[in-house]
Design an enzyme around this catalytic site. Structure first.
Site, PDB file in Angstrom:
ATOM      1  N   ASP A  96       9.735  -7.528  66.849  1.00 21.57           N
ATOM      2  CA  ASP A  96       9.046  -8.397  65.894  1.00 21.57           C
ATOM      3  C   ASP A  96       9.889  -9.653  65.681  1.00 21.57           C
ATOM      4  O   ASP A  96       9.976 -10.496  66.556  1.00 21.57           O
ATOM      5  CB  ASP A  96       8.784  -7.647  64.596  1.00 21.57           C
ATOM      6  CG  ASP A  96       7.850  -8.399  63.661  1.00 21.57           C
ATOM      7  OD1 ASP A  96       7.160  -9.319  64.130  1.00 21.57           O
ATOM      8  OD2 ASP A  96       7.809  -8.080  62.470  1.00 21.57           O
ATOM      9  N   ARG A 140       9.536 -20.587  64.506  1.00 18.74           N
ATOM     10  CA  ARG A 140      10.087 -20.008  63.273  1.00 18.74           C
ATOM     11  C   ARG A 140      11.613 -20.136  63.231  1.00 18.74           C
ATOM     12  O   ARG A 140      12.328 -19.157  63.207  1.00 18.74           O
ATOM     13  CB  ARG A 140       9.683 -18.545  63.111  1.00 18.74           C
ATOM     14  CG  ARG A 140       8.193 -18.312  63.041  1.00 18.74           C
ATOM     15  CD  ARG A 140       7.896 -16.848  62.768  1.00 18.74           C
ATOM     16  NE  ARG A 140       6.452 -16.578  62.759  1.00 18.74           N
ATOM     17  CZ  ARG A 140       5.912 -15.386  62.572  1.00 18.74           C
ATOM     18  NH1 ARG A 140       6.708 -14.339  62.366  1.00 18.74           N
ATOM     19  NH2 ARG A 140       4.607 -15.226  62.580  1.00 18.74           N
TER      20      ARG A 140
END
EC number: 4.2.2.2
Length: 398
Positions: free
Chosen positions: A219, A275
């Site tokens: 993730d 991100r």
């Protein structure tokens, strides 16, 4: 023979001996001054370039005074002491056979203790975690002096405080099924399936992650969510991953409005996509980081975060449609352009585009106190030259 004649003979003898001696160079002389020579070599070897590293890296006795590192935190995690007020605990085993009742000497046993601990490692280790490692409050995990790799399962910091994670390589992290896992001195608790983050910080405060190398997780590499605050991520190296650094997980998590986080002196490179960070709600200083290309974007966010980008180096990818540093999501363009996303002395290279919005915010006293003084973006290659895990040896500057 008279006294005067004897003196002449002695004088000429000494002169002849002097002439016959080999001429010594400056280097030869230094052989007789080992302390000066060692000092010169140590100073040459010391390459501490930013405010955090200068606090400890040039001290040859760092291994004898490990807990002094706790005085070096900067940014919003300043004052984080980790396990400074506790014992030094040496991990002697790389095993993780029993996650519910870990054996003494393992990292899992040390991390779960209710008391402050400064955790170090006896030797080089590859620790294959069978489940997420739940870290209790008041801990330092200090990998200096050896090579420590954590693989398969990541670290979870949930509803804890005062954690320092330093000089650890965390990579190849998988989703783990959950089960009964030791998290404190009490009985093991039932944990659900993990997300596969390298480090997951939730509902926690005073967290400092420094000089870690993170890559390849299922993730995110580093998720900081659910009301976490007073966090600094510094001197880390992020590589080979899509979702790198998340600051706030959901637009409905209003507890993240109080989040204060610093992202400083990090290297984002080698196939990182997005991100870096991705922000929601809070107040974020992103300062003197090195962005060496990205896939989709470098910095993004939603829910009106304040992002101060200061003195970063943004080297854009070659693809003409990927030059934008920023990505605003979750609302219309007019609203998102009111968010305070500011740029100050950033270095934009290879066509990188930074489109600022909003205005310079008036900082609260707490925000002012947590700001790291920014150097110009031109200094970033120097400031981040030692990002990631360090190779440290006892008795020498790190």
């Amino acid at each position: 023979m008279g006294i005067k004649h004897c003196c002449y003979i002695l004088y000429f003898t000494l002169a002849l001996v002097t002439l016959l001696q080999p001429v010594r160079s400056a280097e030869d002389v230094e052989e007789f001054l080992p302390s000066a020579n060692e000092t010169r070599r140590s100073l040459k070897a010391c390459e501490a370039h930013n405010i955090i590293d200068k606090c400890w890296r040039c001290k040859a006795d760092w291994a004898n005074n490990r807990q002094a590192l706790a005085d070096c935190a900067q940014g919003f995690a300043k004052g984080t002491y980790g396990g400074k007020h506790g014992d030094v605990y040496t991990v002697t085993s790389d095993k993780d056979d029993d996650v519910a009742n870990p054996k003494e000497g393992t990292l899992r046993f040390a991390a779960a203790q209710n008391r402050p601990l400064w955790i170090i490692f006896k030797r080089n280790m590859v620790i294959h975690l069978n489940q997420e490692l739940v870290v209790n409050s008041d801990k330092t995990i200090d990998g200096r002096g050896v090579k420590v790799n954590i693989v398969n399962a990541g670290l979870t910091l949930m509803n804890v405080k005062n954690i320092i994670i330093h000089n650890i390589n965390i990579h190849d992290i998988k989703v783990c099924p959950g089960g009964m896992i030791k998290s404190n001195d009490g009985p093991p608790i039932l944990r659900q399936q993990s997300d596969g983050d390298a480090i997951n910080v939730a509902g926690s405060s005073q967290i400092w992650i420094d000089h870690c190398s993170l890559s390849k997780a299922s993730d995110g590499l580093l998720d900081i969510t659910l009301g976490s605050s007073h966090v600094t991520v510094s001197n880390c190296k992020f590589t080979q991953h899509q979702f790198v650094l998340l600051l706030g997980a959901d637009d409905t998590h209003y507890q993240d409005k109080g989040m204060l986080a610093t992202v400083a002196f990090n290297m984002f490179t080698d196939h990182v996509d997005q991100r870096m960070p991705r922000c929601r709600f809070g107040f974020f200083q992103v300062v003197n980081n090195n962005y060496d290309r990205w896939g989709t974007y470098a910095i993004g966010g939603s829910s009106a975060p304040t992002i101060l980008s200061q003195g970063n180096r943004f080297f854009a990818p070659d693809d003409i449609i990927k030059k934008n540093v920023l990505a605003r999501t979750g609302t219309g363009n007019a609203e998102s352009m009111s968010w305070n996303w500011r740029t100050d002395r950033d270095l934009l290279e290879n066509g990188a585009i930074f489109l600022p919005s909003g205005s310079d915010p008036v900082l609260t006293p707490e925000q002012k106190a947590g700001m790291i003084p920014a150097e110009p973006g031109e200094a970033v290659l120097r400031l981040t030259s030692s990002a990631g895990v360090l190779s440290c040896h006892q008795g020498a500057p790190c």
